[in-house]
Design a protein around this motif. Sequence first.
Motif, PDB file in Angstrom:
ATOM      1  N   MET A   1      -2.840 -14.919   0.487  1.00 18.04           N
ATOM      2  CA  MET A   1      -3.351 -13.553   0.354  1.00 18.04           C
ATOM      3  C   MET A   1      -4.151 -13.422  -0.939  1.00 18.04           C
ATOM      4  O   MET A   1      -3.737 -13.921  -1.985  1.00 18.04           O
ATOM      5  CB  MET A   1      -2.195 -12.544   0.357  1.00 18.04           C
ATOM      6  N   GLN A   2      -5.301 -12.739  -0.862  1.00 12.27           N
ATOM      7  CA  GLN A   2      -6.128 -12.548  -2.039  1.00 12.27           C
ATOM      8  C   GLN A   2      -6.715 -11.144  -2.046  1.00 12.27           C
ATOM      9  O   GLN A   2      -6.533 -10.364  -1.124  1.00 12.27           O
ATOM     10  CB  GLN A   2      -7.257 -13.597  -2.065  1.00 12.27           C
ATOM     11  N   GLY A   3      -7.456 -10.843  -3.145  1.00 14.98           N
ATOM     12  CA  GLY A   3      -8.169  -9.577  -3.236  1.00 14.98           C
ATOM     13  C   GLY A   3      -7.265  -8.380  -3.382  1.00 14.98           C
ATOM     14  O   GLY A   3      -6.128  -8.478  -3.864  1.00 14.98           O
ATOM     15  N   PRO A   4      -7.759  -7.211  -2.935  1.00 17.83           N
ATOM     16  CA  PRO A   4      -7.011  -5.956  -3.113  1.00 17.83           C
ATOM     17  C   PRO A   4      -5.624  -5.972  -2.493  1.00 17.83           C
ATOM     18  O   PRO A   4      -4.712  -5.329  -2.998  1.00 17.83           O
ATOM     19  CB  PRO A   4      -7.914  -4.925  -2.410  1.00 17.83           C
ATOM     20  N   LEU A   5      -5.460  -6.713  -1.380  1.00 18.84           N
ATOM     21  CA  LEU A   5      -4.144  -6.746  -0.739  1.00 18.84           C
ATOM     22  C   LEU A   5      -3.092  -7.368  -1.652  1.00 18.84           C
ATOM     23  O   LEU A   5      -1.933  -6.952  -1.659  1.00 18.84           O
ATOM     24  CB  LEU A   5      -4.214  -7.528   0.573  1.00 18.84           C
ATOM     25  N   LEU A   6      -3.488  -8.360  -2.448  1.00 15.06           N
ATOM     26  CA  LEU A   6      -2.558  -8.998  -3.372  1.00 15.06           C
ATOM     27  C   LEU A   6      -2.133  -8.022  -4.460  1.00 15.06           C
ATOM     28  O   LEU A   6      -0.951  -7.937  -4.814  1.00 15.06           O
ATOM     29  CB  LEU A   6      -3.193 -10.246  -3.996  1.00 15.06           C
ATOM     30  N   PHE A   7      -3.100  -7.274  -4.977  1.00 16.00           N
ATOM     31  CA  PHE A   7      -2.770  -6.248  -5.970  1.00 16.00           C
ATOM     32  C   PHE A   7      -1.826  -5.207  -5.369  1.00 16.00           C
ATOM     33  O   PHE A   7      -0.914  -4.715  -6.035  1.00 16.00           O
ATOM     34  CB  PHE A   7      -4.043  -5.558  -6.480  1.00 16.00           C
ATOM     35  N   LEU A   8      -2.063  -4.856  -4.093  1.00 18.26           N
ATOM     36  CA  LEU A   8      -1.211  -3.873  -3.428  1.00 18.26           C
ATOM     37  C   LEU A   8       0.222  -4.392  -3.302  1.00 18.26           C
ATOM     38  O   LEU A   8       1.182  -3.644  -3.531  1.00 18.26           O
ATOM     39  CB  LEU A   8      -1.777  -3.558  -2.039  1.00 18.26           C
ATOM     40  N   VAL A   9       0.386  -5.678  -2.973  1.00 23.07           N
ATOM     41  CA  VAL A   9       1.720  -6.265  -2.855  1.00 23.07           C
ATOM     42  C   VAL A   9       2.444  -6.215  -4.194  1.00 23.07           C
ATOM     43  O   VAL A   9       3.628  -5.845  -4.268  1.00 23.07           O
ATOM     44  CB  VAL A   9       1.629  -7.717  -2.339  1.00 23.07           C
ATOM     45  N   ILE A  10       1.743  -6.586  -5.269  1.00 27.11           N
ATOM     46  CA  ILE A  10       2.359  -6.557  -6.596  1.00 27.11           C
ATOM     47  C   ILE A  10       2.712  -5.121  -6.985  1.00 27.11           C
ATOM     48  O   ILE A  10       3.785  -4.849  -7.547  1.00 27.11           O
ATOM     49  CB  ILE A  10       1.418  -7.193  -7.639  1.00 27.11           C
ATOM     50  N   LEU A  11       1.827  -4.182  -6.653  1.00 24.99           N
ATOM     51  CA  LEU A  11       2.090  -2.774  -6.937  1.00 24.99           C
ATOM     52  C   LEU A  11       3.312  -2.282  -6.171  1.00 24.99           C
ATOM     53  O   LEU A  11       4.145  -1.532  -6.707  1.00 24.99           O
ATOM     54  CB  LEU A  11       0.861  -1.927  -6.579  1.00 24.99           C
ATOM     55  N   LEU A  12       3.442  -2.724  -4.919  1.00 25.63           N
ATOM     56  CA  LEU A  12       4.621  -2.366  -4.129  1.00 25.63           C
ATOM     57  C   LEU A  12       5.888  -2.950  -4.752  1.00 25.63           C
ATOM     58  O   LEU A  12       6.943  -2.308  -4.751  1.00 25.63           O
ATOM     59  CB  LEU A  12       4.463  -2.866  -2.691  1.00 25.63           C
ATOM     60  N   GLY A  13       5.786  -4.153  -5.276  1.00 24.75           N
ATOM     61  CA  GLY A  13       6.933  -4.766  -5.942  1.00 24.75           C
ATOM     62  C   GLY A  13       7.388  -3.966  -7.146  1.00 24.75           C
ATOM     63  O   GLY A  13       8.587  -3.718  -7.337  1.00 24.75           O
ATOM     64  N   VAL A  14       6.422  -3.543  -7.961  1.00 24.68           N
ATOM     65  CA  VAL A  14       6.748  -2.718  -9.127  1.00 24.68           C
ATOM     66  C   VAL A  14       7.311  -1.372  -8.679  1.00 24.68           C
ATOM     67  O   VAL A  14       8.284  -0.860  -9.253  1.00 24.68           O
ATOM     68  CB  VAL A  14       5.497  -2.507 -10.014  1.00 24.68           C
ATOM     69  N   GLY A  15       6.702  -0.792  -7.642  1.00 25.96           N
ATOM     70  CA  GLY A  15       7.193   0.483  -7.126  1.00 25.96           C
ATOM     71  C   GLY A  15       8.626   0.382  -6.628  1.00 25.96           C
ATOM     72  O   GLY A  15       9.434   1.300  -6.844  1.00 25.96           O
ATOM     73  N   PHE A  16       8.946  -0.741  -5.993  1.00 25.44           N
ATOM     74  CA  PHE A  16      10.321  -0.946  -5.531  1.00 25.44           C
ATOM     75  C   PHE A  16      11.289  -1.008  -6.710  1.00 25.44           C
ATOM     76  O   PHE A  16      12.384  -0.444  -6.650  1.00 25.44           O
ATOM     77  CB  PHE A  16      10.418  -2.237  -4.708  1.00 25.44           C
TER      78      PHE A  16
END
Length: 452
Positions: A1-16
């Motif tokens: 996974m790359q690009g904005p989706l990767l940032f979204l996954v990391i953001l979801l991790g922090v949000g969790f």
Amino acid sequence: MQGPLLFLVILLGVGFIVFATAKLKLHPFLSLLFAAFGVGLLSGLPLPDVIEAVNGGFGGLMGYIGIVIVAGTIIGTILERSGAALRMAEVVLRIVGEKRPQLAMSLIGAIVSIPVFCDSGYVILSSLKKALAKKAKVALASMSVALATGLYATHTLVPPTPGPIAAAGNIGASDYLGTIIMIGIIVAIPTILVGYLWAIKVASKIEIEGEHDDEGLNYDEIVKSFGELPSTVKSFAPITLPILLIGSGSFVSFAGWTGTFADVLLFLGSPVVALLVGVLVSFTLMPNLNEETLTGWVGDGIKDAAPILLITGAGGAFGSVIKATPVAGLIQGLADGGLLNGAFVLIIPFIIAAALKSAQGSSTAAIVVTSTLIAPLLPGMGIDGAIPLALVVMAVGAGAMVVSHVNDSYFWVVTEFSGMKVTDAYKAQTMATLVQGLTAIVFTMILWIVLV
């Protein structure tokens, strides 16, 4: 996974992490571990790589700072139990003078909180603060905020407090601990000063119910009630000696000295050895070398270290998983595009830490999570070397000050032990921590412009 989706996954991790710790009240250790596995799986890392990253990140960070954190908490426990923290307070009070009681309390807090957790430090010094407020005829709220902000500044900025040590380990700056201590003290000075000014300008206008009723509270009697205190030299030695040793080792490394003497200084100046020397020196503070002290006191220090170790290790696992993703390459692209340059790169860790602190309450957890998040970003932004990495640690610590409110245990310690109403504590303590955090990041950015 790359690009904005990767940032979204990391953001979801922090949000969790924020949701699980703040709303579900899940321990940060498990929140971080679950987030690490979640980010690894959702980002498409091979399953063996996810396990390797989690295990390697946890164990690798513990190899850097595990013993250092344990040694620091043992020193803090012994300083607390032996009365050495009170002796340090008394010495500072004599030097500063009783005519400037708020300044004395700010400085006392700043010194005590280097090895002692700010919560414990506030409890230890609470009766002293009340007695001195009565003796000096100043508002108790003013003294409370002066002490609280002094403790808070070094708690988030100056090693060997666990938070800054963990941040140093996460971003690969463990070898620069001497520089981080020096920079931390420099940044802490204006941060302490602004807390002191807030205490005398704002908190002094707040009246605590019943603060004039305790006629039996006497400063001299409070000091005497703790019994015979250790000597000044013995009280300060467990803090000052490790700092001097680490500083000497850093100087030898910077100067490029070689030879047997240089090797000895480098050995003694390594954080692990320096803090263990501090532990040995702290044994001289014990009233008796027996099972109660050598097992009991030391055991309590180890127990205090356990949650910090687990959170720090889990943070290392989370950061290791992020490093295993292609996020570093994306950050490199942003840096090459000129979007992340100069002192403004410090705003990123500051904002992340401030958001995490405000959301879930723990400064240490905010420092650990933020430092693991930004570690993969630093090489791409060209941040390397002792001073730049030390300033990144300061930016993270500054963010972890903003803001202390009702989800922070320290807020309740200050509120309950001072007797302030919650609404008054928001004006006095919460706003003070906001001003402190902003002051720390501004001063850190100035140092970046001057030194980097």
